[in-house]
Structures are given as structure tokens and as C-alpha cells.
Scaffold this motif. Sequence first.
Motif, PDB file in Angstrom:
ATOM      1  N   LYS A  64       1.027  -0.888  -0.176  1.00  0.00           N
ATOM      2  CA  LYS A  64      -0.169  -0.426  -0.313  1.00  0.00           C
ATOM      3  C   LYS A  64       0.808   1.271   0.202  1.00  0.00           C
ATOM      4  O   LYS A  64       0.963   2.233  -0.558  1.00  0.00           O
ATOM      5  CB  LYS A  64      -1.189  -0.303   1.304  1.00  0.00           C
ATOM      6  CG  LYS A  64      -2.005  -1.216   0.849  1.00  0.00           C
ATOM      7  CD  LYS A  64      -2.739  -0.360   1.896  1.00  0.00           C
ATOM      8  CE  LYS A  64      -3.950   0.590   2.643  1.00  0.00           C
ATOM      9  NZ  LYS A  64      -4.439   0.424   3.824  1.00  0.00           N
ATOM     10  N   VAL A  65       1.787   1.102   0.975  1.00  0.00           N
ATOM     11  CA  VAL A  65       2.665   2.170   0.552  1.00  0.00           C
ATOM     12  C   VAL A  65       4.002   2.464  -0.217  1.00  0.00           C
ATOM     13  O   VAL A  65       3.703   3.794  -1.186  1.00  0.00           O
ATOM     14  CB  VAL A  65       4.244   1.762   2.216  1.00  0.00           C
ATOM     15  CG1 VAL A  65       4.981   2.992   1.876  1.00  0.00           C
ATOM     16  CG2 VAL A  65       3.524   2.049   2.831  1.00  0.00           C
ATOM     17  N   LYS A  66       4.533   1.492  -1.287  1.00  0.00           N
ATOM     18  CA  LYS A  66       4.652   1.439  -2.284  1.00  0.00           C
ATOM     19  C   LYS A  66       3.827   2.160  -3.673  1.00  0.00           C
ATOM     20  O   LYS A  66       3.872   2.825  -4.542  1.00  0.00           O
ATOM     21  CB  LYS A  66       5.456  -0.402  -2.979  1.00  0.00           C
ATOM     22  CG  LYS A  66       6.561  -0.295  -1.395  1.00  0.00           C
ATOM     23  CD  LYS A  66       7.003  -1.508  -3.112  1.00  0.00           C
ATOM     24  CE  LYS A  66       8.335  -1.969  -1.907  1.00  0.00           C
ATOM     25  NZ  LYS A  66       8.454  -3.609  -2.513  1.00  0.00           N
ATOM     26  N   GLU A  67       2.578   1.256  -3.509  1.00  0.00           N
ATOM     27  CA  GLU A  67       1.747   2.414  -4.391  1.00  0.00           C
ATOM     28  C   GLU A  67       0.928   3.384  -3.792  1.00  0.00           C
ATOM     29  O   GLU A  67       1.022   4.172  -5.376  1.00  0.00           O
ATOM     30  CB  GLU A  67       0.059   1.260  -4.097  1.00  0.00           C
ATOM     31  CG  GLU A  67       0.253   0.084  -4.336  1.00  0.00           C
ATOM     32  CD  GLU A  67      -1.049  -1.059  -4.168  1.00  0.00           C
ATOM     33  OE1 GLU A  67      -1.449  -0.181  -4.038  1.00  0.00           O
ATOM     34  OE2 GLU A  67      -0.713  -2.848  -4.829  1.00  0.00           O
ATOM     35  N   SER A  68       0.966   3.942  -3.018  1.00  0.00           N
ATOM     36  CA  SER A  68       0.613   5.502  -2.609  1.00  0.00           C
ATOM     37  C   SER A  68       1.807   5.712  -3.304  1.00  0.00           C
ATOM     38  O   SER A  68       2.120   7.540  -3.414  1.00  0.00           O
ATOM     39  CB  SER A  68       0.423   5.797  -1.273  1.00  0.00           C
ATOM     40  OG  SER A  68       1.089   4.858  -0.310  1.00  0.00           O
ATOM     41  N   MET A  69       2.720   5.655  -3.123  1.00  0.00           N
ATOM     42  CA  MET A  69       4.089   6.046  -3.337  1.00  0.00           C
ATOM     43  C   MET A  69       3.992   6.835  -4.976  1.00  0.00           C
ATOM     44  O   MET A  69       4.916   7.896  -5.467  1.00  0.00           O
ATOM     45  CB  MET A  69       5.496   5.602  -2.670  1.00  0.00           C
ATOM     46  CG  MET A  69       7.206   6.496  -2.975  1.00  0.00           C
ATOM     47  SD  MET A  69       7.153   7.782  -2.774  1.00  0.00           S
ATOM     48  CE  MET A  69       7.912   8.735  -3.756  1.00  0.00           C
ATOM     49  N   ALA A  70       4.080   6.099  -5.905  1.00  0.00           N
ATOM     50  CA  ALA A  70       3.510   5.303  -6.867  1.00  0.00           C
ATOM     51  C   ALA A  70       2.704   6.967  -7.999  1.00  0.00           C
ATOM     52  O   ALA A  70       3.230   7.098  -8.217  1.00  0.00           O
ATOM     53  CB  ALA A  70       3.319   4.426  -7.646  1.00  0.00           C
ATOM     54  N   LEU A  71       2.042   6.410  -6.641  1.00  0.00           N
ATOM     55  CA  LEU A  71       1.009   7.762  -7.449  1.00  0.00           C
ATOM     56  C   LEU A  71       1.277   9.244  -6.907  1.00  0.00           C
ATOM     57  O   LEU A  71       1.129  10.138  -7.975  1.00  0.00           O
ATOM     58  CB  LEU A  71      -0.157   7.932  -6.274  1.00  0.00           C
ATOM     59  CG  LEU A  71      -1.340   6.349  -6.638  1.00  0.00           C
ATOM     60  CD1 LEU A  71      -2.468   6.734  -5.798  1.00  0.00           C
ATOM     61  CD2 LEU A  71      -1.638   6.437  -8.484  1.00  0.00           C
ATOM     62  N   ILE A  72       2.279   9.243  -5.871  1.00  0.00           N
ATOM     63  CA  ILE A  72       3.003  11.008  -6.081  1.00  0.00           C
ATOM     64  C   ILE A  72       4.392  10.840  -6.827  1.00  0.00           C
ATOM     65  O   ILE A  72       4.499  12.337  -7.513  1.00  0.00           O
ATOM     66  CB  ILE A  72       3.851  10.435  -4.166  1.00  0.00           C
ATOM     67  CG1 ILE A  72       3.072  11.083  -3.435  1.00  0.00           C
ATOM     68  CG2 ILE A  72       4.322  11.987  -4.890  1.00  0.00           C
ATOM     69  CD1 ILE A  72       3.774  10.747  -2.430  1.00  0.00           C
ATOM     70  N   ASP A  73       4.560   9.847  -7.321  1.00  0.00           N
ATOM     71  CA  ASP A  73       5.757  10.047  -8.711  1.00  0.00           C
ATOM     72  C   ASP A  73       5.122  10.086  -9.380  1.00  0.00           C
ATOM     73  O   ASP A  73       5.706  11.120 -10.891  1.00  0.00           O
ATOM     74  CB  ASP A  73       6.254   8.540  -8.849  1.00  0.00           C
ATOM     75  CG  ASP A  73       7.816   8.721  -9.180  1.00  0.00           C
ATOM     76  OD1 ASP A  73       8.550   9.442  -8.844  1.00  0.00           O
ATOM     77  OD2 ASP A  73       7.762   7.533 -10.471  1.00  0.00           O
TER      78      ASP A  73
END
Length: 221
Positions: A64-73
Motif C-alpha cells: 500500500k505504501v509503495k502504491e501510494s508512493m507510485a501515485l506521488i511519483d
Amino acid sequence: MSKGSKFWIFGMIFSFVLFAVIGGVMTMVSSAAAIAFFVIAGIFFILSIMVIVFYNNMVYYRNKVKESMALIDIQLKMRFDLIPNLVETVKGYTKHEEKVFKSIAKLRNAAMQSTDEKERVEYANKAVPMMKSIIAIAEDYPKLKSGVLFKDLMEQLSDIEDRIAASRRIYDMNVNEYNTLIEKFPNTLFSKSFGFVRMELFKIDTAEKMVTKVTLESEEE
């Protein structure tokens, strides 16, 4: 899967097989010993289930953390993609900011080539003051500020900044949940063995206030 988690899973499978063999032997030797064995085996089984549940939960929250960081990216990339158009639109009205134009172009190229998430965020934060400086030029040029192209760029940038802010809130929430789970007992007993470590909250600057100000002023005119 980390080496630690593979070791744990292999160890549990090996232990189950070993317990089954020993249990069969002890059953033939003594019923009391067999009862003691199955009690121990039951405790071990429960602990194993706890470890498996913990591991699956941590993988879920880490993803979930990785997915939300990907959205920011993605949003930061969209912001960087907007920079060339912004520079070209403003450049025609002033030559005094040539240094800023070159600096932000160099920063954008470095960010687009970087493969490290933390580094890309740092580049994005460094770009914000430069973007604000470029946007502020419109204050001195009413024709630029009221132009269709500039207005369109401000609307796009405003939308991107809103998305970055929303994605950042989701990221912070997911990181806090993940870090809280790691620190809870008995999770602390297994975290490091499975490679689960605390994640940091990134500070992500936005040009939201500057964009809103320019947009509102241009609409009033």
C-alpha cells in the motif's frame, strides 16, 4: 521474498515434518509422551500461524505504501513535464530570469533520469521555489497573466498540485499504519527477521498557494 522470510518458511516446514516423525515414534513408546508432544506441536502450530498472518499483513501494508508512493511519483512527473511549456511561455517576456530557466531545466533533466524515489522527491522540492519565481514574473506582465496559454498552464498546474497534496496525505496515512504495525507486540519480534523496517515520511513541497493566487487574480481581471 527476503532471505529471512525464506529461512522462516523452510524452518516451519522442516519442523512440521520433524514433529510428525517424532510424534509417530513417541506414540508407540508412551501415551503420556505423545500427549506432551502434541501440546508442544499445537503451540508451535499456533505460533506458525501467527507468523504467517503477520508476514501477509506486513506485505499488504508495505505494498500500500509503495502504491501510494507510485501515485506521488506520477504526479511529480506530470509537474516536471509541465515545466518546459511554462518556461517557454514566460521566456518571451523577460531575459532577466535566464539563470532560473537554465537551472530548472537542468534540475528537471536530473529528476527524469533518476531511479531513486527519495532523490526524485528532493529534486521536485528544489524545483518548487524556481517555479514560484517563474510564475511570479506574470505579476509584472498583465498581458502574460491574462493570456490563454498561461491560464491553461496554471489550471493544469493547480490540478496537479491538488493531486500531489491528496496523494501525499494517502502516502502519509499508509506509512503511519505500516510503521505502527511494525512497532506493535508481538510484531516487533519478527519485523527485522523478515526485512520489514520503518519507512520515512517524505516532505513534498507544492506550488499550490502561488498557483491559486495567480489564477484568482487573472480571473478577476
